[in-house]
Scaffold this active site. Structure first.
Site, PDB file in Angstrom:
ATOM      1  N   ALA A  55      -9.190   5.984   3.711  1.00  4.80           N
ATOM      2  CA  ALA A  55      -8.977   7.100   4.650  1.00  4.80           C
ATOM      3  C   ALA A  55     -10.147   8.072   4.742  1.00  4.80           C
ATOM      4  CB  ALA A  55      -7.722   7.885   4.311  1.00  4.80           C
ATOM      5  N   GLY A  56     -10.396   8.508   5.957  1.00  7.69           N
ATOM      6  CA  GLY A  56     -11.329   9.599   6.198  1.00  7.69           C
ATOM      7  C   GLY A  56     -12.697   9.196   6.702  1.00  7.69           C
ATOM      8  N   GLY A  96      -7.286   9.891   9.129  1.00  9.77           N
ATOM      9  CA  GLY A  96      -7.561  10.101  10.544  1.00  9.77           C
ATOM     10  C   GLY A  96      -8.515  11.242  10.850  1.00  9.77           C
ATOM     11  N   LYS A 112       0.882  -1.172   0.000  1.00  8.22           N
ATOM     12  CA  LYS A 112       0.000   0.000   0.000  1.00  8.22           C
ATOM     13  C   LYS A 112       0.912   1.212   0.000  1.00  8.22           C
ATOM     14  CE  LYS A 112      -2.817   2.860   2.712  1.00  8.22           C
ATOM     15  NZ  LYS A 112      -3.425   3.196   3.999  1.00  8.22           N
ATOM     16  N   ASN A 171      -9.021   2.678   9.304  1.00  9.24           N
ATOM     17  CA  ASN A 171      -8.302   2.296  10.516  1.00  9.24           C
ATOM     18  C   ASN A 171      -8.859   3.049  11.720  1.00  9.24           C
ATOM     19  OD1 ASN A 171      -6.455   1.726  12.569  1.00  9.24           O
ATOM     20  ND2 ASN A 171      -4.672   2.036  11.317  1.00  9.24           N
ATOM     21  N   THR A 172      -8.660   4.371  11.728  1.00 10.80           N
ATOM     22  CA  THR A 172      -8.994   5.159  12.914  1.00 10.80           C
ATOM     23  C   THR A 172     -10.472   5.070  13.287  1.00 10.80           C
ATOM     24  OG1 THR A 172      -7.264   6.668  12.188  1.00 10.80           O
ATOM     25  CG2 THR A 172      -8.655   7.417  13.989  1.00 10.80           C
TER      26      THR A 172
END
Lengths: 71, 268
Positions: B197-198, B171, B110, B219-220
């Protein structure tokens, strides 16, 4: 620096290690399991099959990396 | 509910295929920022993901921190996708990718080349440069990029295995900011489009999948939830729901109401 140690840069920090170690012996000296880390010596990856043949020289820059959590 | 959606999913959907490898789940999950490894393993299990991302970092020689993540993640259970997070130059990203290949026995990467610390937005020039080198070196590159069609087309041209446009900054939890651009990218690319992301919560994941993209990476949103295992379950269901909604074709939007009940047969 005594005669039986050499100074290297290990993961960004200067460090004395016994002279004449090969990569396998260095990992064992540091208490690291071989399968768990990747070794980069002076910006070149040392493949596992080269651990016995590659000796640590004074002034070498060594990076020991592994996988950590990440996104 | 889970059983029912799984049955629906298998009958209506096809597997997600990246670089010749097939996956049933369209959700990819990161392993960073969990409060402990046990919660991380429980959350990624609950998410139903088959691919988890990991980062490459120095071993802690003083052993003050946890051991490597491979002590906690079974590579037979999850396909490990290393990233080049934290790299600001193409050369750094290439170096990390090669270390990752050695660490993980995988040529998948990635690829992130970050351009700015505050926004963590991609440096697309560096990204393209690193992509070309890594593709010619045999890597399967999954490229984290802006939600920009032209960059996405150039990445496809350069031979990436997947294009991963962002929903919003890493994040941030701001959700899907530019659905139009994501649809535009999806409509023009042959390789899988995975939004990365986001995402902040389940509705963001659902809305993202409703755009017709092939998958989503987060992830976050899971790791920083009060209950990561609960949120991972929600994300799993939301990803499936969004995908099914996309496949099922939404009704047209209308400006005015149309009754759902018969207009005839009313009492005098």
């Amino acid at each position: 620096m005594s005669e039986d140690t050499v100074s290297i840069v290990l993961n960004g920090e200067e460090r004395e290690v016994p002279a004449g170690l090969n990569v396998r012996e260095l990992l064992s000296h540091l208490g690291l399991q071989e399968g768990a880390v990747v070794v980069e010596l002076n910006r070149e990856i040392v493949r596992r099959e080269g651990y016995d043949a590659v000796e640590i020289e004074p002034g070498d820059t060594i990076e020991l990396v592994h996988f950590v959590g990440g996104g | 509910m889970t059983v029912a959606t799984d049955q629906l999913e298998s009958s209506l959907d096809e597997p997600l295929e990246i670089a010749g490898r097939k996956f049933t789940s369209r959700l990819i999950v990161g392993t960073g920022k969990y409060r402990d490894n046990e919660t991380m393993v429980r959350a990624i299990t609950a998410s139903g993901t088959e691919i988890v991302t990991v980062a490459v970092r120095r071993v802690d020689l003083d052993r003050t921190k946890e051991e490597g993540i491979l002590h906690h993640l079974d590579p037979d259970k999850w396909f490990l996708l290393p990233n080049t997070a934290g790299c600001y130059e193409a050369d750094d990203a290439i170096r990390y990718a090669r270390l990752a290949r050695e660490a993980g026995f995988t040529d998948w990467i990635k690829l992130e080349v970050i351009g700015d610390e505050e926004s963590l937005l991609p440096d697309v020039a560096g990204l393209l440069e690193a992509t070309r080198t890594l593709v010619s070196d045999g890597f399967k590159v999954l490229a984290y990029t802006n939600e920009d069609l032209i960059t996405a087309l150039k990445l496809e041209d350069a031979g990436v295995a997947a294009v991963m446009p962002l929903a919003s900054p890493i994040g941030s939890g701001l959700g899907l900011l530019n659905p139009y651009h994501i649809r535009l990218i999806k409509s023009r690319l042959e390789v899988p489009v995975i939004v990365d992301a986001g995402v902040g919560t389940a509705s963001d994941a659902c809305l993202t999948m409703e755009q017709g993209v092939d998958g989503i990476l987060m992830n976050t949103a899971i790791a920083a939830a009060r209950d990561p295992v609960g949120m991972a379950t929600a994300m799993r269901e939301a990803t499936v729901a969004g995908r099914l909604a996309y496949l099922s074709g939404r009704m047209p939007r209308r400006e005015l109401a149309v009754p759902s009940s018969p207009t005839t047969g009313m009492l005098d």
